[in-house]
Design a protein around this motif. Structure first.
Motif, PDB file in Angstrom:
ATOM      1  N   UNK A   1      52.181  56.834  44.492  1.00 49.32           N
ATOM      2  CA  UNK A   1      51.590  56.972  45.817  1.00 49.32           C
ATOM      3  C   UNK A   1      51.682  55.711  46.642  1.00 49.32           C
ATOM      4  N   UNK A   2      52.795  54.959  46.495  1.00 50.90           N
ATOM      5  CA  UNK A   2      52.920  53.657  47.145  1.00 50.90           C
ATOM      6  C   UNK A   2      52.871  53.767  48.664  1.00 50.90           C
ATOM      7  N   UNK A   3      53.342  54.880  49.232  1.00 49.99           N
ATOM      8  CA  UNK A   3      53.289  55.043  50.683  1.00 49.99           C
ATOM      9  C   UNK A   3      51.846  55.148  51.166  1.00 49.99           C
ATOM     10  N   UNK A   4      51.040  55.907  50.428  1.00 50.75           N
ATOM     11  CA  UNK A   4      49.627  56.017  50.783  1.00 50.75           C
ATOM     12  C   UNK A   4      48.913  54.685  50.614  1.00 50.75           C
ATOM     13  N   UNK A   5      49.232  53.973  49.523  1.00 50.15           N
ATOM     14  CA  UNK A   5      48.628  52.658  49.292  1.00 50.15           C
ATOM     15  C   UNK A   5      48.952  51.708  50.433  1.00 50.15           C
ATOM     16  N   UNK A   6      50.210  51.727  50.875  1.00 47.12           N
ATOM     17  CA  UNK A   6      50.623  50.833  51.947  1.00 47.12           C
ATOM     18  C   UNK A   6      49.994  51.230  53.280  1.00 47.12           C
ATOM     19  N   UNK A   7      49.927  52.526  53.556  1.00 46.35           N
ATOM     20  CA  UNK A   7      49.407  52.968  54.850  1.00 46.35           C
ATOM     21  C   UNK A   7      47.918  52.696  54.995  1.00 46.35           C
ATOM     22  N   UNK A   8      47.166  52.686  53.889  1.00 40.10           N
ATOM     23  CA  UNK A   8      45.740  52.416  53.948  1.00 40.10           C
ATOM     24  C   UNK A   8      45.386  50.966  53.572  1.00 40.10           C
ATOM     25  N   UNK A   9      46.416  50.127  53.380  1.00 39.16           N
ATOM     26  CA  UNK A   9      46.215  48.706  53.101  1.00 39.16           C
ATOM     27  C   UNK A   9      45.299  48.491  51.878  1.00 39.16           C
ATOM     28  N   UNK A  10      45.607  49.216  50.796  1.00 40.78           N
ATOM     29  CA  UNK A  10      44.775  49.118  49.579  1.00 40.78           C
ATOM     30  C   UNK A  10      45.523  48.455  48.433  1.00 40.78           C
ATOM     31  N   UNK A  11      46.512  47.616  48.781  1.00 45.60           N
ATOM     32  CA  UNK A  11      47.266  46.943  47.721  1.00 45.60           C
ATOM     33  C   UNK A  11      46.357  46.084  46.844  1.00 45.60           C
ATOM     34  N   UNK A  12      45.443  45.360  47.506  1.00 51.62           N
ATOM     35  CA  UNK A  12      44.563  44.467  46.744  1.00 51.62           C
ATOM     36  C   UNK A  12      43.605  45.256  45.856  1.00 51.62           C
ATOM     37  N   UNK A  13      43.052  46.342  46.386  1.00 49.45           N
ATOM     38  CA  UNK A  13      42.112  47.132  45.581  1.00 49.45           C
ATOM     39  C   UNK A  13      42.818  47.799  44.407  1.00 49.45           C
ATOM     40  N   UNK A  14      44.074  48.267  44.609  1.00 53.96           N
ATOM     41  CA  UNK A  14      44.821  48.847  43.498  1.00 53.96           C
ATOM     42  C   UNK A  14      45.157  47.792  42.455  1.00 53.96           C
ATOM     43  N   UNK A  15      45.466  46.575  42.929  1.00 51.95           N
ATOM     44  CA  UNK A  15      45.725  45.481  41.989  1.00 51.95           C
ATOM     45  C   UNK A  15      44.475  45.165  41.177  1.00 51.95           C
ATOM     46  N   UNK A  16      43.328  45.148  41.855  1.00 51.64           N
ATOM     47  CA  UNK A  16      42.066  44.880  41.145  1.00 51.64           C
ATOM     48  C   UNK A  16      41.741  45.991  40.159  1.00 51.64           C
ATOM     49  N   UNK A  17      42.015  47.242  40.563  1.00 48.12           N
ATOM     50  CA  UNK A  17      41.754  48.357  39.641  1.00 48.12           C
ATOM     51  C   UNK A  17      42.632  48.257  38.402  1.00 48.12           C
ATOM     52  N   UNK A  18      43.907  47.931  38.590  1.00 44.57           N
ATOM     53  CA  UNK A  18      44.800  47.757  37.450  1.00 44.57           C
ATOM     54  C   UNK A  18      44.373  46.570  36.591  1.00 44.57           C
ATOM     55  N   UNK A  19      43.912  45.497  37.262  1.00 42.40           N
ATOM     56  CA  UNK A  19      43.439  44.326  36.523  1.00 42.40           C
ATOM     57  C   UNK A  19      42.210  44.672  35.683  1.00 42.40           C
ATOM     58  N   UNK A  20      41.304  45.501  36.228  1.00 43.28           N
ATOM     59  CA  UNK A  20      40.120  45.913  35.460  1.00 43.28           C
ATOM     60  C   UNK A  20      40.519  46.699  34.214  1.00 43.28           C
ATOM     61  N   UNK A  21      41.498  47.590  34.378  1.00 47.42           N
ATOM     62  CA  UNK A  21      41.956  48.356  33.209  1.00 47.42           C
ATOM     63  C   UNK A  21      42.587  47.436  32.163  1.00 47.42           C
ATOM     64  N   UNK A  22      43.372  46.462  32.632  1.00 47.93           N
ATOM     65  CA  UNK A  22      43.997  45.524  31.694  1.00 47.93           C
ATOM     66  C   UNK A  22      42.955  44.647  31.003  1.00 47.93           C
ATOM     67  N   UNK A  23      41.899  44.267  31.744  1.00 47.56           N
ATOM     68  CA  UNK A  23      40.843  43.450  31.129  1.00 47.56           C
ATOM     69  C   UNK A  23      40.101  44.245  30.058  1.00 47.56           C
ATOM     70  N   UNK A  24      39.881  45.543  30.308  1.00 44.45           N
ATOM     71  CA  UNK A  24      39.265  46.381  29.267  1.00 44.45           C
ATOM     72  C   UNK A  24      40.132  46.388  28.012  1.00 44.45           C
ATOM     73  N   UNK A  25      41.430  46.545  28.223  1.00 41.08           N
ATOM     74  CA  UNK A  25      42.356  46.513  27.076  1.00 41.08           C
ATOM     75  C   UNK A  25      42.325  45.154  26.395  1.00 41.08           C
ATOM     76  N   UNK A  26      42.291  44.068  27.194  1.00 41.71           N
ATOM     77  CA  UNK A  26      42.269  42.722  26.626  1.00 41.71           C
ATOM     78  C   UNK A  26      41.004  42.502  25.796  1.00 41.71           C
ATOM     79  N   UNK A  27      39.857  42.948  26.301  1.00 45.88           N
ATOM     80  CA  UNK A  27      38.601  42.765  25.561  1.00 45.88           C
ATOM     81  C   UNK A  27      38.618  43.540  24.251  1.00 45.88           C
ATOM     82  N   UNK A  28      39.151  44.754  24.286  1.00 47.36           N
ATOM     83  CA  UNK A  28      39.239  45.543  23.051  1.00 47.36           C
ATOM     84  C   UNK A  28      40.193  44.901  22.051  1.00 47.36           C
TER      85      UNK A  28
END
Length: 715
Positions: free
Chosen positions: A339-366
């Protein structure tokens, strides 16, 4: 906590009773009587029975049932059993009773703890047995999937046995060389030992290389074959399946779990057999070198097994959590990329990056927790190994001084012992690893065995098809919203040679009718009949050739324009492709592309505009010459000229059944039948003029929709 308190009180009561009985026995005993072995054993058993009866009567109802009963029985009768055996073997020498009570208490607690962790028949262990039984069944299924690779596996196992046998004798001849050099030197003996060492080393290396190559070939073949089977099973599932299962979970099964599944036999069985043969062979040689040292080394095995059992319980649970966390992270990344077009049109690149980072941190902690558990386990295990090595070296020095061993034999024994510890640990660990691999296989088999909820096993293929469709009292709810009825006792007839337009507010059920007609879902009640036969009776490929659909957002696949137009067809001539493209008004812009019909459209058709993708999708449907054609808002991306040409192409098929979902007034007015759908039911149906004359729901909906937004089109 209450159970622990009960056990502590029971120990205190038993100690008081034991002290009192011991005191009475000492008061009654006289020096003149001496020591009578039979009478002493009788008293031991009588005291044990009395203590057991008292403890069971006082604490039996309040104690932790099964655990408490086993502990009380073992605690009370361990000393009499030990004393009976000791007296029978060693004679009538008495043992100090108070010391025996303390030793028995500690030994009983340790034994019960070991039993509860490993063998007790509690609910948890029953679940463990069920899990192991399920794992064995899955393991046999994995082996059956290796059937095409049996020749490779047989050759690999032959080379495995040869490699292990050669490798076992290398330490033995190493010790021989040291003994020869340390004693009176004999050139012939030395040369013979060196020749044997070289021959065994070469044979081990050659066989190990052949074994590894054959196993890798078998793994690669198996993984490819299982992935194809899994993918084939996935694409046959109903659409509702993909709405409930995330993309990251599916890709994880295709990539990671199939790899783990392939290791269940080709790698784990390889390691298991190699380690088992080496262990048996080395134990035989070690016993020949020194049976006393061998017995001392084997004392480490129960401790290693207990540590491994505790470790494996926690590690496997954390491993599964890590796998699930990685699947969630993959799913987050896949959603953002798709959904990169939707991400770009709503300027949510940073929030998607943070969401992915949160998922990776959960994996890192486990992963951190998992690796910490492994680090602690390795530390404890290596401390136990260190203690055993110190004890072994101490007793080895005594044996060499007494002449029971030679220095060369000690060197050979140490070489064997260092490998033996690792081999025993591997034998214990490999079962847990195989269980993990089979667990991944269980997830793969879950998808392989899943039967689509929408049947695709029909075999009806009539030579001629009229295209008469009847929706008969259809009731349907989506799998993701089972409590919400998308269609409620819905009935509708579509006649050949007529165009039916479905209109109504969004969410009323128009697209649901299309999805059911395309067999994306199965209605909970009612039937859809095609020429009087239920849709599920028709052969799958035949049905989707005769019933074609063009969606509002058409999907193209990476490849050429020609590949997308002929998608799903074989032996389709270029003239027929050109004809379909001309009907869809796509031939003109296709010829202007760099390579014409051989131009790559990019991933998901990203190199084309929305209107171009729409026209290619219409050509993809028209090339099949369908008897039933479904158009879902296909003119929304088309210009006036393209729309006019498409309508002319459709008019050239007078016997075709045409179902249209549209909001454009011109398209709706030309329909032979207009059906107004709202809240999953048919509210009105008829021609445009008939519905306008009624001035009902269609009239109000049309006036509200077109008076505001489509004034120019009405003129």
């Amino acid at each position: 906590m209450r159970g622990v308190l009960v056990v502590v009180l029971a120990v205190c009561v038993d100690l008081i009773v034991f002290t009192a009985l011991n005191y009475v026995e000492k008061r009654l005993k006289t020096p003149e009587r001496g020591f009578d072995c039979t009478a002493n054993l009788f008293r031991e058993w009588a005291e044990a029975g009395l203590r057991w009866t008292l403890l069971y009567a006082v604490f039996g109802k309040d104690g932790p049932s099964s655990v408490f009963k086993r502990w009380v029985t073992t605690h009370c009768f361990l000393c009499p059993v030990f004393e009976t055996g000791r007296s029978g073997l060693l004679g009538n020498s008495p043992a100090e009773k108070t010391k025996m009570w303390f030793i028995g208490t500690v030994a009983t607690a340790a034994a019960c703890l070991f039993w509860e962790i490993t063998f007790a028949g509690t609910k948890e262990n029953n679940n463990g047995e069920e899990r192991k039984q399920k794992a064995r069944v899955l393991f046999m299924r994995v082996i059956s999937l290796y059937r095409p690779d049996y020749i490779l596996l047989f050759g690999a196992f032959v080379f495995l046995a040869m490699a292990v046998l050669c490798e076992m004798f290398i330490p033995f001849y190493t010790g021989k060389v040291i003994d020869i050099l340390g004693s009176q030197y004999q050139w012939n003996d030395f040369l013979l030992a060196i020749i044997f060492m070289g021959a065994f080393s070469f044979g081990s290396s050659l066989s190990a290389g052949c074994r590894g190559g054959l196993f890798m070939c078998a793994i690669s073949s198996f993984t490819c074959r299982v992935r194809v089977q899994l993918f084939g099973s996935l694409v046959r599932q109903e659409i509702g399946f993909f709405e409930t299962i995330k993309t990251g979970d599916i890709t994880s099964r295709l990539s990671m779990d199939t790899t783990l599944m392939s290791q269940a036999v080709a790698l784990n069985v390889n390691v298991l057999l190699r380690t088992f043969i080496k262990t048996v062979g080395m134990l035989s040689l070690m016993v020949g070198l020194s049976w006393k040292l061998t017995l001392l080394v084997l004392m480490e095995t129960p401790l290693t097994g207990l540590l491994e059992s505790i470790y494996d319980t926690y590690y496997q649970r954390l491993y599964k959590e890590v796998q699930d966390s990685m699947a969630r992270a993959n799913d987050a990344a896949a959603e953002a990329v798709s959904g990169i077009r939707t991400v770009r049109s709503f300027n949510t690149e940073q929030s998607e990056t943070c969401r992915y980072d949160d998922r990776l941190m959960d994996t890192h902690n486990l992963k951190t927790r998992r690796d910490t558990v492994r680090a602690v386990y390795l530390l404890v295990r290596r401390m136990a190994e260190l203690g055993m090595k110190v004890a072994m070296l101490y007793y080895s020095r005594l044996f060499i001084q007494s002449g029971e061993m030679s220095t060369g034999n000690l060197v050979s024994f140490i070489l064997y012992q260092s490998d033996l510890t690792d081999n025993i640990t591997t034998l214990i660990y490999i079962f847990g690893d195989m269980l993990n691999s089979v667990g991944a296989a269980g997830k793969v088999f879950e998808y392989l065995d899943r039967k689509p909820l929408v049947r695709i096993d029909g075999n009806l293929q009539p030579g001629t098809l009229k295209g008469c469709i009847n929706f008969h009292k259809i009731t349907f709810s989506y799998p993701t919203r089972p409590d919400l009825k998308a269609l409620k006792s819905f009935s509708l007839e579509l006649k050949p040679g007529q165009m039916t337009a479905l209109v109504g507010p969004s969410g009323g059920g128009k697209s649901t009718c299309v999805s059911l007609l395309e067999r994306f879902y199965q209605a909970q009640d009612g039937q859809i009949l095609l020429d009087g036969q239920p849709l599920e009776n028709y052969q799958h490929s035949y049905l989707h050739k005769k019933v074609a659909m063009v969606g509002q957002e058409p999907v193209l696949f990476s490849g050429t324009v020609k590949d997308n137009i002929t998608y799903g067809l074989t032996d389709c001539s270029l003239e027929k492709v050109h004809e379909a493209a001309c009907k869809a008004n796509a031939h003109g812009f296709i010829c202007q592309l760099a390579k014409g019909y051989d131009t790559d459209v990019g991933e998901r058709g990203g190199l084309l505009s929305g209107g171009q993708k729409q026209r290619i999708a219409i050509a993809r449907a028209l090339i099949r010459d369908p008897q039933v054609l479904i158009l879902d808002e296909v003119t929304s991306c088309l210009d006036t000229e393209s729309e006019h040409m498409v309508q002319q192409a459709l008019a050239s098929c007078p016997t075709q059944t045409l179902l249209v979902i549209a909001h454009r007034l011109k398209t709706i007015e030309k329909a032979d039948q207009i059906v107004f759908i709202s809240e999953g039911m048919v509210h009105e149906q008829g021609t445009h003029q008939e519905l306008m004359d009624k001035k009902g729901t269609y009239y109000k909906w049309r006036e509200g929709l077109f008076t505001k937004g489509d004034t120019t089109e009405r003129q």
